[in-house]
Scaffold this active site. Structure first.
Site: not given
Ligand code: PAF
Length: 283
Positions: A27, A32-33, A155, A188
């Site tokens: 959230g 970017g999101h 990640q 964020s």
């Molecule tokens: O990148 C993120 O915002 C978090 O690590 C994710 C992939 C939503 C997992 O909680």
């Protein structure tokens, strides 16, 4: 756009689709999101965004309690973009009991860089992502797509390998980093920065680009380049965790043979005041 809070309702809503395209988030959405969601909308027959601040990936001293929770504003932006489904479960829905079964990525991938400074972080990430994948994709009949941002470079690499090793029928897409005009990667956590810190923040990218330029100019003493980059930021008041050049494929230190354009990435994490920023630069 449907805003759904339970796994049962999510599965019901997805039953009439074949091919979900999923963007997991915590959230407090920024451009970017939204770029990841735009990408997702081109991939499947239904776009799903999850919004869940995942306690499992925070260390006790980190910002879980203060992490910005802005569901209404997030939903407004997603609706405007044409997102189909927002999945925003309460903690009691996703973790009705303590989550004692976990997905533990191998130390060779997860104990370096971010994992070194945030022990257990990638176990928390992999566990929630695996669970969210089950919620979103379990009944899909067609292609399954998930989109992750490249700002969280390690990640993305770990999720790709998790999907491969568990033979999950999901295609993982990496979305390019979105940057402010001065180069700062959107995050964020940028909202925590004071005006002075915000003006200073692009120096992290500058340090990474200088590091990359040094390698491309033929300087192969990486330890010296990395030390210089850390010192430069420290002298400006930062507390750097790492600034380093790694192979893109596995984030291991490059050999002499790897020191050529197209194979490398400079990655950095550093604290500015109380805000920890991360960034990377492929070269
Ligand atoms: O990148 C993120 O915002 C978090 O690590 C994710 C992939 C939503 C997992 O909680």
């Amino acid at each position: 756009m449907q805003v759904i809070h339970t796994i049962a309702e999510l599965r019901q809503a997805l039953a009439r689709y074949d091919s979900p395209a999923f963007v997991p988030t915590m959230g407090n959405l920024h451009d970017g999101h939204l770029a990841l969601v735009r990408r997702a909308r081109t991939l499947g027959d239904v776009s799903v965004v999850s919004i869940f601040v995942n306690r499992l990936q925070f260390l006790p001293h980190e910002d879980f309690d203060t992490y910005p929770r802005t569901l209404d504003a997030d939903c407004a932006r997603l609706a405007e973009l044409g997102c189909d489904i927002v999945f925003a479960p309460a903690e009691s829905e996703l973790y009705p009991q303590p989550q004692t079964f976990k997905v533990q990525p191998p130390a060779a991938l997860a104990d370096l860089l971010e994992g070194h400074f945030r022990p257990g972080f990638f176990t928390g990430v992999c566990t929630v992502v695996m669970k969210l994948f089950q919620c979103v994709f379990a009944q899909a009949k067609g292609e399954r797509h998930a989109v992750f941002g490249k700002k969280d470079y390690q990640q993305l690499m770990i999720i790709r390998q998790m999907v491969q090793q568990f033979a999950l029928p999901i295609t993982i897409h990496g979305g390019e980093i979105e940057r402010a005009p001065d180069g700062l990667a959107l995050s964020s956590r940028n909202g925590y920065l004071s005006p002075q810190e915000r003006a200073e923040a692009p120096q992290l990218l500058l340090a990474l680009r200088t590091l990359a330029a040094g390698v491309l100019a033929g300087e192969h003493n990486l330890a010296a380049l990395e030390h210089h980059a850390m010192q430069t930021l420290a002298a400006r008041g930062w507390q750097p965790d790492y600034l380093t050049v790694r192979r893109r494929e596995d984030l291991q230190p490059p050999t002499e043979h790897d020191l050529q354009p197209g194979r490398l990435v400079a990655l950095g994490a550093a604290r500015l005041g109380r805000t920890r920023l991360i960034d990377n630069w492929e070269f």
